[in-house]
Design a protein around this motif. Structure first.
Motif, PDB file in Angstrom:
ATOM      1  N   HIS A 143      69.395 -69.900  14.393  1.00  5.72           N
ATOM      2  CA  HIS A 143      70.135 -71.073  13.935  1.00  5.72           C
ATOM      3  C   HIS A 143      69.273 -72.332  14.073  1.00  5.72           C
ATOM      4  O   HIS A 143      69.084 -73.100  13.121  1.00  5.72           O
ATOM      5  CB  HIS A 143      71.399 -71.164  14.786  1.00  5.72           C
ATOM      6  N   ALA A 144      68.699 -72.510  15.263  1.00  6.70           N
ATOM      7  CA  ALA A 144      67.865 -73.691  15.503  1.00  6.70           C
ATOM      8  C   ALA A 144      66.631 -73.690  14.617  1.00  6.70           C
ATOM      9  O   ALA A 144      66.200 -74.742  14.123  1.00  6.70           O
ATOM     10  CB  ALA A 144      67.456 -73.746  16.970  1.00  6.70           C
ATOM     11  N   ALA A 145      66.064 -72.490  14.375  1.00  9.02           N
ATOM     12  CA  ALA A 145      64.861 -72.429  13.536  1.00  9.02           C
ATOM     13  C   ALA A 145      65.185 -72.823  12.101  1.00  9.02           C
ATOM     14  O   ALA A 145      64.385 -73.509  11.444  1.00  9.02           O
ATOM     15  CB  ALA A 145      64.270 -71.021  13.585  1.00  9.02           C
ATOM     16  N   LEU A 146      66.359 -72.402  11.589  1.00  9.06           N
ATOM     17  CA  LEU A 146      66.739 -72.804  10.233  1.00  9.06           C
ATOM     18  C   LEU A 146      66.899 -74.317  10.138  1.00  9.06           C
ATOM     19  O   LEU A 146      66.416 -74.951   9.190  1.00  9.06           O
ATOM     20  CB  LEU A 146      68.059 -72.135   9.852  1.00  9.06           C
ATOM     21  N   VAL A 147      67.568 -74.904  11.130  1.00  3.50           N
ATOM     22  CA  VAL A 147      67.752 -76.353  11.110  1.00  3.50           C
ATOM     23  C   VAL A 147      66.395 -77.051  11.156  1.00  3.50           C
ATOM     24  O   VAL A 147      66.135 -78.011  10.410  1.00  3.50           O
ATOM     25  CB  VAL A 147      68.652 -76.791  12.285  1.00  3.50           C
ATOM     26  N   THR A 148      65.499 -76.550  12.003  1.00  7.64           N
ATOM     27  CA  THR A 148      64.162 -77.149  12.102  1.00  7.64           C
ATOM     28  C   THR A 148      63.409 -77.045  10.789  1.00  7.64           C
ATOM     29  O   THR A 148      62.735 -77.992  10.365  1.00  7.64           O
ATOM     30  CB  THR A 148      63.362 -76.448  13.214  1.00  7.64           C
ATOM     31  N   LEU A 149      63.544 -75.883  10.101  1.00  9.89           N
ATOM     32  CA  LEU A 149      62.871 -75.708   8.813  1.00  9.89           C
ATOM     33  C   LEU A 149      63.354 -76.741   7.808  1.00  9.89           C
ATOM     34  O   LEU A 149      62.534 -77.410   7.144  1.00  9.89           O
ATOM     35  CB  LEU A 149      63.153 -74.290   8.301  1.00  9.89           C
ATOM     36  N   PHE A 150      64.665 -76.930   7.714  1.00 11.12           N
ATOM     37  CA  PHE A 150      65.168 -77.887   6.722  1.00 11.12           C
ATOM     38  C   PHE A 150      64.820 -79.313   7.103  1.00 11.12           C
ATOM     39  O   PHE A 150      64.582 -80.154   6.237  1.00 11.12           O
ATOM     40  CB  PHE A 150      66.675 -77.713   6.531  1.00 11.12           C
ATOM     41  N   ILE A 151      64.769 -79.612   8.412  1.00  7.44           N
ATOM     42  CA  ILE A 151      64.348 -80.962   8.817  1.00  7.44           C
ATOM     43  C   ILE A 151      62.891 -81.195   8.419  1.00  7.44           C
ATOM     44  O   ILE A 151      62.526 -82.266   7.922  1.00  7.44           O
ATOM     45  CB  ILE A 151      64.540 -81.146  10.333  1.00  7.44           C
ATOM     46  N   ALA A 152      62.044 -80.158   8.604  1.00  9.49           N
ATOM     47  CA  ALA A 152      60.633 -80.314   8.244  1.00  9.49           C
ATOM     48  C   ALA A 152      60.480 -80.534   6.739  1.00  9.49           C
ATOM     49  O   ALA A 152      59.738 -81.421   6.297  1.00  9.49           O
ATOM     50  CB  ALA A 152      59.850 -79.080   8.684  1.00  9.49           C
ATOM     51  N   ILE A 153      61.207 -79.735   5.924  1.00 13.80           N
ATOM     52  CA  ILE A 153      61.118 -79.908   4.465  1.00 13.80           C
ATOM     53  C   ILE A 153      61.588 -81.301   4.063  1.00 13.80           C
ATOM     54  O   ILE A 153      60.951 -82.005   3.269  1.00 13.80           O
ATOM     55  CB  ILE A 153      61.947 -78.826   3.758  1.00 13.80           C
ATOM     56  N   GLY A 154      62.724 -81.725   4.627  1.00 15.74           N
ATOM     57  CA  GLY A 154      63.259 -83.025   4.259  1.00 15.74           C
ATOM     58  C   GLY A 154      62.334 -84.165   4.635  1.00 15.74           C
ATOM     59  O   GLY A 154      62.109 -85.088   3.842  1.00 15.74           O
ATOM     60  N   THR A 155      61.751 -84.089   5.836  1.00 12.49           N
ATOM     61  CA  THR A 155      60.830 -85.143   6.260  1.00 12.49           C
ATOM     62  C   THR A 155      59.600 -85.183   5.369  1.00 12.49           C
ATOM     63  O   THR A 155      59.117 -86.261   4.995  1.00 12.49           O
ATOM     64  CB  THR A 155      60.423 -84.893   7.715  1.00 12.49           C
ATOM     65  N   PHE A 156      59.103 -83.996   4.976  1.00 13.16           N
ATOM     66  CA  PHE A 156      57.943 -83.937   4.086  1.00 13.16           C
ATOM     67  C   PHE A 156      58.242 -84.626   2.764  1.00 13.16           C
ATOM     68  O   PHE A 156      57.450 -85.441   2.274  1.00 13.16           O
ATOM     69  CB  PHE A 156      57.548 -82.472   3.863  1.00 13.16           C
ATOM     70  N   THR A 201      62.680 -88.250  -2.953  1.00 14.70           N
ATOM     71  CA  THR A 201      63.580 -88.721  -1.909  1.00 14.70           C
ATOM     72  C   THR A 201      64.923 -88.017  -1.982  1.00 14.70           C
ATOM     73  O   THR A 201      65.542 -87.753  -0.949  1.00 14.70           O
ATOM     74  CB  THR A 201      63.753 -90.237  -2.038  1.00 14.70           C
ATOM     75  N   THR A 202      65.369 -87.681  -3.210  1.00  9.26           N
ATOM     76  CA  THR A 202      66.617 -86.924  -3.329  1.00  9.26           C
ATOM     77  C   THR A 202      66.487 -85.568  -2.667  1.00  9.26           C
ATOM     78  O   THR A 202      67.368 -85.131  -1.920  1.00  9.26           O
ATOM     79  CB  THR A 202      66.969 -86.722  -4.806  1.00  9.26           C
ATOM     80  N   LEU A 203      65.364 -84.887  -2.937  1.00 12.12           N
ATOM     81  CA  LEU A 203      65.185 -83.564  -2.320  1.00 12.12           C
ATOM     82  C   LEU A 203      65.103 -83.683  -0.804  1.00 12.12           C
ATOM     83  O   LEU A 203      65.634 -82.839  -0.077  1.00 12.12           O
ATOM     84  CB  LEU A 203      63.924 -82.914  -2.867  1.00 12.12           C
ATOM     85  N   GLY A 204      64.449 -84.748  -0.313  1.00 12.93           N
ATOM     86  CA  GLY A 204      64.342 -84.927   1.135  1.00 12.93           C
ATOM     87  C   GLY A 204      65.691 -85.132   1.776  1.00 12.93           C
ATOM     88  O   GLY A 204      66.057 -84.445   2.749  1.00 12.93           O
ATOM     89  N   ALA A 205      66.482 -86.060   1.243  1.00 15.74           N
ATOM     90  CA  ALA A 205      67.795 -86.323   1.832  1.00 15.74           C
ATOM     91  C   ALA A 205      68.708 -85.120   1.674  1.00 15.74           C
ATOM     92  O   ALA A 205      69.502 -84.809   2.564  1.00 15.74           O
ATOM     93  CB  ALA A 205      68.412 -87.556   1.184  1.00 15.74           C
ATOM     94  N   THR A 206      68.581 -84.400   0.524  1.00 14.57           N
ATOM     95  CA  THR A 206      69.391 -83.199   0.337  1.00 14.57           C
ATOM     96  C   THR A 206      69.055 -82.130   1.364  1.00 14.57           C
ATOM     97  O   THR A 206      69.942 -81.470   1.905  1.00 14.57           O
ATOM     98  CB  THR A 206      69.157 -82.651  -1.075  1.00 14.57           C
ATOM     99  N   SER A 207      67.748 -81.985   1.646  1.00 15.32           N
ATOM    100  CA  SER A 207      67.353 -80.983   2.633  1.00 15.32           C
ATOM    101  C   SER A 207      67.863 -81.352   4.018  1.00 15.32           C
ATOM    102  O   SER A 207      68.289 -80.487   4.793  1.00 15.32           O
ATOM    103  CB  SER A 207      65.833 -80.856   2.629  1.00 15.32           C
TER     104      SER A 207
END
Lengths: 122, 98
Positions: free
Chosen positions: A5-18, A44-50
């Motif tokens: 669960h935490a790894a998925l959240v971390t993955l999406f945070i990394a994509i969004g920040t990128f 920026t849309t993809l980042g905030a969406t992620s």
């Protein structure tokens, strides 16, 4: 909260920040207003969406308070409004007669400056 | 307002890094708002700042484990959209509501 669960959240945070970083670099580095909104409105849309997806996964959709479902509503809202906003800004820039950078030209006139507002009214 | 204690270390690190990067790019977008040569450039910069603040609100919701800030981010997105439309119509049409 287990590790997957935490790894998925971390993955999406990394994509969004990128994507937020890429969008803002495009806003600063690209040469004219049309290119800049091309960079920001998509990246920026993809980042905030992620990041909203990370919120959906973090607060499960069935969580009390409904934070996960609110994140999904935010995704839909962003996908509807950000292209609309970019379109309206580009229309305003065209009405104001902002020129293209470089040797790009408008298709009808063959010039880098759009038609004068009198002729291009609607 | 305290950091949730049961989070794994890498997740809280990712949230902190994400907050720092999102705040940094918001400041960088301010460059385009201040110096950006035309008015639509400034509008695009303000729109980017609005979206970045939405991202900051989401990350803050994750850091504090408080789902209320997701609602805050949604309201910020609505305000950013309306202000972008209003400014774009003002600079192109001369008034907002005809």
């Amino acid at each position: 909260m287990n590790t997957i669960h935490a790894a998925l959240v971390t993955l999406f945070i990394a994509i969004g920040t990128f994507f937020l970083l890429v969008g803002t670099i495009g806003l600063i580095r690209l040469p004219d207003v049309y290119n800049r909104m091309h960079a920001t409105s998509k990246a920026t849309t993809l980042g905030a969406t992620s990041l909203f997806l990370a919120g959906t996964i973090y607060f499960a959709p069935s969580a009390p308070g409904g934070a996960g479902l609110t994140s999904l509503v935010g995704i839909v809202f962003l996908f509807m409004t950000v292209p609309t906003g970019a379109h309206v800004i580009s229309q305003a820039a065209e009405r104001m007669g902002i020129e293209f950078a470089g040797d790009a030209v408008w298709p009808d006139t063959g010039e880098s400056r759009p038609e004068s507002p009198d002729e291009s009214d609607e | 307002m305290s950091v949730a204690t049961e989070l794994p270390g890498f997740l809280s690190l990712a949230i902190t890094v994400g907050l720092v990067v999102a705040s940094g790019v918001t400041l960088l977008a301010g460059y385009r708002v201040i110096f950006g040569p035309t008015t639509p450039d400034r509008v695009v910069g303000l729109d980017t700042i609005a979206t970045n603040v939405v991202a900051i609100a989401i990350l803050f919701a994750l850091q504090t484990d408080d789902g209320f800030f997701i609602d805050v981010s949604l309201v910020l997105a609505i305000i950013g959209f309306i202000s972008t439309i209003a400014v774009a119509r003002y600079v192109s049409e001369g008034d907002i509501i005809e």
